[in-house]
Design an enzyme around this catalytic site. Structure first.
Site, PDB file in Angstrom:
ATOM      1  N   CYS A  42      49.055   3.452 -32.603  1.00 57.24           N
ATOM      2  CA  CYS A  42      50.066   2.964 -31.665  1.00 57.24           C
ATOM      3  C   CYS A  42      49.710   3.384 -30.236  1.00 57.24           C
ATOM      4  O   CYS A  42      48.740   4.086 -29.995  1.00 57.24           O
ATOM      5  CB  CYS A  42      51.428   3.524 -32.045  1.00 57.24           C
ATOM      6  SG  CYS A  42      51.541   5.321 -31.844  1.00 57.24           S
ATOM      7  N   ALA A  86      49.394   7.051 -29.664  1.00 54.09           N
ATOM      8  CA  ALA A  86      48.109   7.577 -30.147  1.00 54.09           C
ATOM      9  C   ALA A  86      47.012   7.326 -29.121  1.00 54.09           C
ATOM     10  O   ALA A  86      46.143   8.180 -28.900  1.00 54.09           O
ATOM     11  CB  ALA A  86      47.745   6.927 -31.483  1.00 54.09           C
ATOM     12  N   ARG A  88      41.037  15.048 -33.732  1.00 53.37           N
ATOM     13  CA  ARG A  88      39.829  14.346 -33.291  1.00 53.37           C
ATOM     14  C   ARG A  88      38.671  15.282 -32.950  1.00 53.37           C
ATOM     15  O   ARG A  88      37.613  14.842 -32.565  1.00 53.37           O
ATOM     16  CB  ARG A  88      40.155  13.461 -32.067  1.00 53.37           C
ATOM     17  CG  ARG A  88      40.835  12.178 -32.453  1.00 53.37           C
ATOM     18  CD  ARG A  88      41.351  11.417 -31.238  1.00 53.37           C
ATOM     19  NE  ARG A  88      40.341  11.154 -30.236  1.00 53.37           N
ATOM     20  CZ  ARG A  88      39.491  10.115 -30.271  1.00 53.37           C
ATOM     21  NH1 ARG A  88      39.525   9.267 -31.267  1.00 53.37           N
ATOM     22  NH2 ARG A  88      38.622   9.927 -29.290  1.00 53.37           N
ATOM     23  N   HIS A 113      45.874   3.373 -24.081  1.00 55.44           N
ATOM     24  CA  HIS A 113      44.784   3.712 -23.166  1.00 55.44           C
ATOM     25  C   HIS A 113      45.112   3.222 -21.760  1.00 55.44           C
ATOM     26  O   HIS A 113      44.938   3.952 -20.769  1.00 55.44           O
ATOM     27  CB  HIS A 113      43.471   3.056 -23.603  1.00 55.44           C
ATOM     28  CG  HIS A 113      43.056   3.368 -25.006  1.00 55.44           C
ATOM     29  ND1 HIS A 113      42.350   2.474 -25.778  1.00 55.44           N
ATOM     30  CD2 HIS A 113      43.235   4.477 -25.775  1.00 55.44           C
ATOM     31  CE1 HIS A 113      42.107   3.011 -26.962  1.00 55.44           C
ATOM     32  NE2 HIS A 113      42.629   4.219 -26.981  1.00 55.44           N
TER      33      HIS A 113
END
Length: 490
Positions: A61, A64, A95, A194
């Site tokens: 999403c 994220a 990550r 982003h």
């Protein structure tokens, strides 16, 4: 198995689509394509569209994309997951964004800071709770350099004014406090997250040091969009510095707020992950006149191409430096290839990842004599596929936002020797007896960037493919073949 012909690949796509209702079939057909070097990528495959309800998408999403990718690795800032506890915990440290610092003192990347929304906060609002949380952070973690407020879904739904709270906190503590409207329901995938994160950097960070003095050199560069997964940014930075460049900023991986603020002072922005950071790179080009260039440090062939491409932006000192670096590592790379290529030659790979990896790692596999016969993106846009078409062989498979069913069926029919994808797909394919590498965070290995990274990449691919454990499992497409002799004997 021999590579599929164009006709066979087209027939495979049609076969997989047959299970869908007519409307879903028509929609999904737009996201599956046979690679064609002559075709216009914008027309051959559809991307960046809402996933179909009822199918198992592998996307994330907007939250994220912002917190988990762009903002989270900035090590000396505290990133508040504003909302229920789950989103922050799920996105915390998964990550493997390596950093240098003392966690809880001057670095906070592995910690989860959350406002822990409860039902009463939904009813009465969470602005006061957020303000109190920021006060507590300043008391408990005074060495933080700034704070970002990463909004989860409820914040946008109830209309909390995180901008007002952030402005008050900035005035109160004299630190940068950034509100980020990255509620998970926005957009169709993490890609919008982003973009939202880039816009927040543009509005709240870039420009903060424009009026301050900075001792610059003609060789100043910034690494943008390398998240230092398993140490990737470090193994890349070594090469840039060895060729004579000065890396002023590196973000987000192992990055700091000051580095982000100083980025407008550099002469060239080096963009690793185009999808997640092209927005801020374009902004700095428009506002400050800083050019940007994509680079690919996966595998020696692409490293050489990228070093030479970067060097074209500078004088002969850097061009000579690039050649010196390439020559320095050539013997090492030849030895790695000589060791692993005979063991991997001719092996076929299928990929399904996010960001840049579905195209960037192709060259590294090819350096080892392997062939990528199918690739796709979780959240690509059309310009990503434009960059991918030329990297893939003709008549190979392209799939966008592939569903769990489609991916399994493609793998069964194409019969790759190795699948590279994410944690959600890992155990499915391993249980099918198919060697698998987790290509989001390198399966707890890395780095994979640069010359040092390629040696680890080659070792990991060999270790996975040639592991004796696969001899104890039978892939589904071989079960019928194995059963035939038994039936005949009976």
């Amino acid at each position: 198995m021999a590579a599929l012909t164009r006709e066979e690949t087209e027939a495979l796509i049609q076969e997989v689509l047959e299970v869908y209702p007519e409307k879903a079939k028509k929609d999904r057909a737009k996201h599956l394509a046979v690679n064609d070097h002559e075709a216009n990528a914008k027309k051959c495959i559809t991307s960046n569209r809402k996933s179909l309800p009822g199918v198992m998408t592998i996307r994330g999403c907007a939250y994220a994309g912002s917190k988990g990718v762009v903002w989270g690795p900035i090590k000396d800032m505290i990133h508040i997951s504003h909302g229920p506890v789950g989103c922050g915990q799920y996105s915390r440290a998964g990550r493997r964004n390596y950093y240098v610092g003392v966690t809880g003192v001057n670095a906070f990347g592995e910690m989860n800071f959350t406002s822990d929304f409860q039902e009463r906060d939904i009813v009465f609002g969470g602005d006061k709770k957020l303000a109190k949380l920021i006060d507590e952070i300043e008391e408990l973690f005074p060495l933080n350099k700034g704070i970002s407020v990463q909004s989860e879904c409820p914040i946008g739904l109830i209309g909390d004014d995180i901008e007002a709270v952030s402005k008050k906190a900035t005035a109160k503590f004299g630190k940068t406090v950034v509100p980020v409207r990255c509620e998970g329901f926005r957009g169709v995938s993490q890609s919008l997250g982003h973009h939202i994160a880039n816009d927040a950097i543009r509005d709240w960070v870039i420009g903060n040091r424009d009026a301050k003095e900075f001792a610059s050199t003609p060789y100043d560069v910034a690494i943008i969009g390398d998240y230092n997964i398993g140490g990737d940014a470090w193994s890349s930075r070594i090469l840039l510095e060895e060729m004579g460049l000065r890396v002023v900023a590196q973000w987000s991986g192992d990055g700091t707020l000051a580095e982000m603020e100083n980025t407008p002072k550099v002469k060239l922005n080096l963009l690793h992950c185009y999808r997640s950071m092209n927005y801020i790179s374009r902004h700095m080009e428009e506002k400050y006149g800083i050019p940007w260039v994509e680079y690919n440090f996966f595998g020696p062939t692409k490293v050489e191409e990228s070093l030479r491409k970067i060097a074209t932006y500078f004088d002969d000192t850097i061009k000579e430096g690039a050649e010196r670096v390439i020559a320095k590592y050539k013997a090492m790379m030849d030895a790695v290839i000589a060791k692993y290529r005979p063991r991997l030659e001719g092996k076929k790979v299928m990929l399904y990842v996010g960001g840049l990896r579905p195209r960037h790692v192709i060259g590294a596999y090819e350096d080892l004599g392997m062939e990528v016969v199918g690739t796709g993106y979780e959240f690509a846009h059309n310009d990503d596929y434009e960059r991918t078409v030329k990297e893939m062989g003709n008549a190979t498979l392209l799939y966008d936002d592939v569903t769990g069913f489609e991916f399994e069926e493609f793998v069964k029919k194409v019969k790759p020797d190795l699948v590279g994808s994410g944690i959600k797909e890992k155990f499915i394919f391993q249980k099918m007896g198919i060697p698998f590498r987790q290509m989001h965070s390198w399966d707890y290995s890395g780095p994979y960037h640069g010359y040092d990274g390629f040696a680890i990449f080659a070792r990991d691919m060999d270790m996975t493919l040639n592991n004796p454990c696969w001899k104890t499992q039978t892939p589904p497409w071989k079960k019928n073949d194995d059963a035939a002799p038994l039936a005949a004997a009976a």
